[in-house]
Design an enzyme around this catalytic site. Structure first.
Site: not given
Length: 443
Positions: A285-287, A290
């Site tokens: 859900h991040c790399i 974001d």
């Protein structure tokens, strides 16, 4: 608990929660509201309740709300024991009416990107509009959802001030990025430093005071923009280094160099090197998401973020490269990829979690299916799996499936996939290789 300020304080700011503002909240039945009780929001809600705050989660999902209220964690970033321990102080609802009575309102809703990689702030802005409808004097509003610099003191502030209240004088506004790492047993909410940036120094101080009761260390930045940028920098650092090692692994493969031996040797240097490890691709859900927020904002400002853009392209290409490696292995063993039985082990985005968001297993499966392979999967955390709408069947007997598959690809090395189990396979491709950790290519 240490509170560290990043810059000397500016001119005195108005301090809230006195006089009428304090009286408005003196008899509140809920102290802290957490808007969004998913992977990031529920750990915050549990931490707030553990810190003695009467806490209520707000979510659009009837399922998430029901699970929390019966004491069953709907996400794997909170354990049942943790939820049980705070049950007297934590509940959840889909009705936002209670927001007006809270002292602190924290927003932890998703901030995804669309199919073109453009930030989609609508889930966050919709939640902010809901908060605006119930905003009352003296409240502290904290944004934990990842976003690009200038969102909190820009569009979010503008929406909230449509209530007639002024940020920084009638209510406090701050940004504090979530730092939840699913599956990490070493670092949780209480011992992961919290970064806080306020609209004003008083906003930052009040947010820091709130988090000081929940975690061991709080770092206060000069403004909300630095806190927003810090979260994106953290994940861009990982994105770029994973792209580096993933591309390096391809070069090593072509040159006949053992990439694992090379990384192990480089990691002996006690300074100036942090080991990252290649894998089947980068998910979560991040790399994959974001850095695109800053890419978008930087492009708007006329300063392209070329490093992040190139890293994204490299990491997106890794599942395709792994699929080509699979075809090479099959061909070298006299097996045509068309009609070959390929078993994918672990379809989540990282080992030993149940999260499949942006999992590299999906594009990998698509490549193999497109080449005519007969693909199936096994994952102890996932019951159904599909690749862009194409259902991938689940195995029924793992040992038998390993023995029957022409090729087994270890997409995620869950703990159960030890070498003894893999010995049942006829042919194995393990992109994560030996010593795979959470910092690896699948992190």
């Amino acid at each position: 608990m240490d509170v560290i300020a990043a810059a000397p304080p500016g001119p005195p700011e108005p301090v809230l929660m006195n006089g009428p503002a304090l009286a408005a909240h003196a008899d509140r039945t809920v102290d802290v509201a957490v808007v969004g009780i998913g992977y990031a929001g529920l750990p915050l809600a549990v931490a707030a309740a553990a810190g003695g705050h009467r806490t209520r989660g707000l979510d659009l999902s009837d399922f998430l709300v029901a699970q929390v209220n019966i004491g069953r964690p709907p996400v794997d970033t909170v354990t049942r024991a943790e939820l049980d321990a705070v049950a007297p102080l934590l509940d959840a609802t889909t009705d936002p009416a209670f927001l007006s009575e809270c002292s602190v309102v924290a927003l932890c809703v998703p901030t995804p990107v669309d199919t073109h990689g453009v930030p989609d702030l609508e889930p966050l802005l919709s939640a902010v509009r809901t908060v605006r409808q119930h905003l009352s004097p003296g409240q502290l509003v904290i944004i934990e959802s990842t976003t690009y610099p200038g969102t909190t003191d820009g569009v979010i502030r503008d929406i909230l001030e449509e209530s007639g209240l002024t940020a920084g004088s009638d209510f406090h506004l701050a940004f504090s990025p979530e730092r939840v790492d699913p599956g990490n047993t070493r670092y949780g909410f209480h011992n992961t430093p919290k970064v806080v940036g306020g609209l004003t120094s008083a906003c930052g101080a009040r947010a820091a005071a709130f988090y000081a009761g929940l975690t061991e260390r709080v770092h206060v930045t000069r403004s909300s923009r630095e806190a927003e940028a810090a979260k994106i920098l953290e994940n861009t650092y990982r994105q770029v280094n994973l792209a580096l090692v993933n591309e390096f692994a391809q070069i090593c493969h072509r040159l006949g160099v053992d990439v694992w031996e090379t990384i192990e040797a480089a990691a002996t240097k006690p300074f100036g090197f942090t080991p990252f490890r290649p894998g089947a691709g980068v998910g979560g859900h991040c790399i994959p998401v974001d850095p695109l927020y800053l890419v978008h904002r930087a492009t708007q400002a006329g300063v392209p973020f070329r490093m992040a853009e190139q890293a994204q392209r490299i990491n997106d290409s890794i599942p395709v490269w792994v699929a080509s490696r699979a075809q090479e292995l099959l061909t070298a063993n006299g097996i045509s990829v068309r009609g070959a039985k390929v078993l994918l082990l672990g379809v989540t985005y990282k080992p030993d979690v149940a999260d499949i968001r942006h999992s590299p297993a999906e594009p990998l499966a698509l490549e193999l299916l497109g080449a005519g392979a007969d693909v199936m999967f096994h994952d102890p955390y996932v019951t159904t799996f599909s690749a862009r709408g194409r259902a991938v069947p689940a195995g029924q007997d793992l040992v038998a499936d390993l023995a029957a598959a022409d090729l087994t690809i270890v997409v995620q090395r869950h703990r159960m996939y030890d070498n003894g189990l893999l010995a049942h396979a006829r042919l194995v491709l393990d992109p994560g290789g030996p010593g795979t950790t959470k910092e690896g290519g699948n992190a």
